[in-house]
Design an enzyme around this catalytic site. Structure first.
Site, short mmCIF file in Angstrom:
data_model
loop_
_atom_site.label_atom_id
_atom_site.label_comp_id
_atom_site.label_asym_id
_atom_site.label_seq_id
_atom_site.Cartn_x
_atom_site.Cartn_y
_atom_site.Cartn_z
N LYS A 89 -29.89 26.79 4.01
CA LYS A 89 -30.52 25.86 3.07
C LYS A 89 -29.59 24.75 2.60
O LYS A 89 -30.04 23.67 2.27
CB LYS A 89 -30.99 26.63 1.83
N ASP A 101 -38.78 25.88 -3.46
CA ASP A 101 -38.49 27.20 -4.06
C ASP A 101 -38.67 27.19 -5.57
O ASP A 101 -39.24 28.10 -6.16
CB ASP A 101 -37.04 27.61 -3.78
P1 NAP Z 1 -27.94 32.13 -0.21
O1 NAP Z 1 -27.95 30.67 -0.44
O2 NAP Z 1 -27.25 32.65 0.98
O3 NAP Z 1 -27.31 32.82 -1.54
C1 NAP Z 1 -27.12 34.18 -1.60
C2 NAP Z 1 -26.66 34.57 -2.99
O4 NAP Z 1 -26.69 35.99 -3.05
C3 NAP Z 1 -25.24 34.16 -3.34
O5 NAP Z 1 -25.14 33.91 -4.70
C4 NAP Z 1 -24.45 35.41 -2.96
O6 NAP Z 1 -23.24 35.55 -3.71
C5 NAP Z 1 -25.39 36.48 -3.36
N1 NAP Z 1 -25.21 37.72 -2.61
C6 NAP Z 1 -25.53 37.95 -1.32
N2 NAP Z 1 -25.27 39.23 -0.98
C7 NAP Z 1 -24.77 39.81 -2.12
C8 NAP Z 1 -24.32 41.12 -2.42
N3 NAP Z 1 -24.31 42.09 -1.48
N4 NAP Z 1 -23.88 41.38 -3.67
C9 NAP Z 1 -23.88 40.42 -4.60
N5 NAP Z 1 -24.30 39.15 -4.39
C10 NAP Z 1 -24.74 38.86 -3.14
O7 NAP Z 1 -29.42 32.72 -0.17
P2 NAP Z 1 -30.76 32.18 -0.87
O8 NAP Z 1 -31.47 31.30 0.05
O9 NAP Z 1 -30.41 31.69 -2.21
O10 NAP Z 1 -31.66 33.51 -0.96
C11 NAP Z 1 -31.30 34.57 -1.82
C12 NAP Z 1 -32.42 35.61 -1.91
O11 NAP Z 1 -33.61 35.03 -2.39
C13 NAP Z 1 -32.79 36.26 -0.59
O12 NAP Z 1 -32.99 37.63 -0.79
C14 NAP Z 1 -34.10 35.60 -0.22
O13 NAP Z 1 -34.92 36.45 0.58
C15 NAP Z 1 -34.70 35.38 -1.57
N6 NAP Z 1 -35.66 34.28 -1.54
C16 NAP Z 1 -36.96 34.57 -1.83
C17 NAP Z 1 -37.90 33.57 -1.82
C18 NAP Z 1 -39.31 33.91 -2.14
O14 NAP Z 1 -40.18 33.08 -1.86
N7 NAP Z 1 -39.56 35.02 -2.76
C19 NAP Z 1 -37.54 32.25 -1.56
C20 NAP Z 1 -36.19 31.99 -1.30
C21 NAP Z 1 -35.26 33.00 -1.31
P3 NAP Z 1 -21.85 34.89 -3.24
O15 NAP Z 1 -21.86 33.48 -3.79
O16 NAP Z 1 -20.84 35.76 -3.85
O17 NAP Z 1 -21.84 34.92 -1.74
#
Ligand code: NAP
Length: 503
Positions: A288, A325
């Site tokens: 993203k 989002d």
């Molecule tokens: P992203 O940009 O890769 O960000 C991931 C975030 O999660 C970062 O803050 C990361 O922390 C943290 N993280 C990942 N694994 C972790 C762990 N094991 N322990 C603690 N923190 C962890 O991803 P994103 O696009 O924001 O998406 C994040 C989540 O939102 C996903 O699960 C996705 O499926 C969900 N989502 C849902 C929707 C929906 O429509 N419901 C839409 C978008 C996203 P660090 O900074 O420390 O790496």
């Protein structure tokens, strides 16, 4: 593919009832396929005569990735027998086609089509090498050529599409593996002769095959043609995404000529530069943020957030990126509060003045933080990597916490908590970002994770008396927005809800 004749007959019938047009008999998978010549003849006769569908007879040797390791002469004789006993197609490997023609004297029943095939389990050669290969196969007198390569990167598939659309002879083409899935799904768009579907998961005859059910019910395979617009979700991993199901059902409901596929992408820039004929993309982890740089124009809010989750190709070919989002999530949270009697504040939102704690500082975290800030909330960011939390908090004018701090953070009642990390997502459903005890201070808890729908975080929040809002609500909200941007048409909201209620 099956060990016994009986199993094979059962699978053939299953293929027919699932909607297949043709059945490939992988004779090499039968454990008896290298036994005596009289039983081989009987087996072939039974299989071809009992098939409820036209047949494609294949007897793949080990040296081409199959299971047969008997002598070559017997194998070629079995292929000849299949042809004489009424197979509609036989598959002969390029390396064996000269010997096969010597054996048969070049004659074959008019009904039987000769497929000359080549399999590469390592990679997808250059365009020049692929063209040379097609020409070589065509010169053998093949009725149909079949080229199966391996996709090391999704952009390899573009070369497979190219040779498919340019081929002078009917062609079956695919790039095997998860990164090659679109070569199978989009084969009718580029003029492929057929695509392989497996009757059930676990029965694949090559890596990356979808099931017949997925082809027909999820990807609307029968409706795909040269003019079909291609959309998809760019991510890594991406196979778990429910978006194809949602968009393809919606497209089908109004007869929109589009298909929405999973796009397992390693390098998003390279991908977007390669597939200039694809019409639009959703974008998920981990691309993203990188995709912002790849768009010709980015919506100002998405630019502030620093993350794009929706890319549309405009008529002039340029790419426009935006972020749907935050609208989806914030609207779902506001609706949750209003439904429980919380009144709008001066900003016109029930989030006005509330303390809004965001767990995560990635794409979704930034989106939620900006969205809530816009509605008048005070923002706190808690993240595994504290520096990222601090950075985001500074830009947005909020406070930063470490994940551990969160367990004792309790400055006031009535707070909102939003998890935007993947903690608790399948398969790690026992994980949760914050202790149950700490949840007691929150009025509403939201989780962006939507597989499972009720995460451990939401279950425990509910047990503590908080309102809960699921990631499914966010998913539906952002999908409405994207659908309208992709098609220019209003999203079928009821249908979206119905589909998501069942998954
Ligand atoms: P992203 O940009 O890769 O960000 C991931 C975030 O999660 C970062 O803050 C990361 O922390 C943290 N993280 C990942 N694994 C972790 C762990 N094991 N322990 C603690 N923190 C962890 O991803 P994103 O696009 O924001 O998406 C994040 C989540 O939102 C996903 O699960 C996705 O499926 C969900 N989502 C849902 C929707 C929906 O429509 N419901 C839409 C978008 C996203 P660090 O900074 O420390 O790496």
């Amino acid at each position: 593919m099956a060990d016994t004749l009986d199993q094979m007959l059962t699978l053939m019938n299953l293929a027919k009832s699932s909607g297949a047009d043709l059945v490939e008999i992988r004779f090499d998978s039968l454990s008896s396929s290298s036994s005596s010549s009289s039983s081989v003849k009987e087996d072939i006769q039974t299989l071809i005569a009992s098939s409820p569908l036209p047949t494609l007879f294949t007897h793949r040797p080990k040296w081409e990735g199959g299971q047969y390791d008997g002598d070559e002469q017997s194998r070629l004789s079995a292929l000849q027998l299949a042809m004489e006993l009424g197979a509609d197609h036989i598959d002969v490997e390029l390396q064996a086609v000269d010997d096969f023609k010597t054996l048969t004297g070049g004659s074959k029943p008019a009904k039987c089509k000769l497929i000359v095939s080549s399999h590469n389990y390592q990679n997808t050669p250059s365009l020049e090498d692929l063209n040379n290969l097609v020409n070589k196969m065509q010169s053998t007198g093949a009725d149909i050529v079949k080229i199966a390569t391996t996709a090391v990167d999704i952009t390899d598939v573009a070369r497979v599409f190219h040779i498919t659309s340019q081929s002078q002879v009917p062609i079956i083409s695919m790039a095997m593996g998860e990164r090659g899935l679109i070569s199978r799904l989009l084969s009718p768009k580029y003029g492929g002769y057929l695509t392989f579907g497996t009757v059930e998961r676990g029965k694949e005859s090559a890596p990356g095959q979808p099931t017949i059910q997925d082809l027909l019910d999820v990807f609307n395979f029968r409706q795909i043609g040269p003019d079909t617009k291609v959309y998809g979700i760019i991510g890594k991993p991406v196979g778990h995404s429910k978006s194809p199901l949602l968009y393809n059902k919606a497209f089908r409901s109004i007869g929109f000529d589009g298909v929405y596929v999973h796009l397992l992408v390693d390098d998003v820039k390279n991908f977007l530069e390669t597939y200039t004929d694809f019409a639009g993309f959703s974008c998920t982890i981990p691309h993203k943020e990188a995709v912002v740089q790849c768009c010709d124009e980015v919506d100002p809010t998405a630019k502030l957030i620093g993350a794009v989750n929706c890319v549309v190709r405009r008529d002039d070919g340029t790419l426009y990126g935006c972020n749907t989002d935050y609208v989806g999530a914030i609207t779902a949270i506001e609706d949750g509060l209003r439904a429980s009697g919380f009144k709008d504040g001066a900003s016109g939102s029930p989030l006005d003045g509330r303390l809004f704690v965001v767990i995560g500082a990635g794409g979704a975290g930034k989106a939620l933080a900006y969205g809530a800030k816009e509605k008048g909330a005070r923002i706190v960011i808690a993240n595994r990597t504290y520096d990222r939390a601090r950075e985001l908090a500074e830009i947005i004018g909020g406070k930063a916490l470490s994940l551990a701090d969160l367990n004792t953070y309790n400055p006031e009642d009535g707070m909102i908590l939003a998890n935007t990390t993947s903690i608790g997502m399948q398969p790690n459903i026992d994980q949760t970002p914050v202790s149950k005890e700490a949840l007691k201070s929150y009025t509403l808890v939201f989780d962006a994770v939507y597989t499972p729908k009720i995460t451990r975080l939401l279950r425990e929040a509910g047990e503590c008396g908080a309102l809960i809002v699921t990631g499914v609500e966010m998913f539906i909200g952002q999908a409405y927005q994207q659908y309208e941007r992709f098609t220019g048409l209003p999203a079928p909201k009821e249908l979206f809800r119905e589909i998501m209620a069942n998954y």
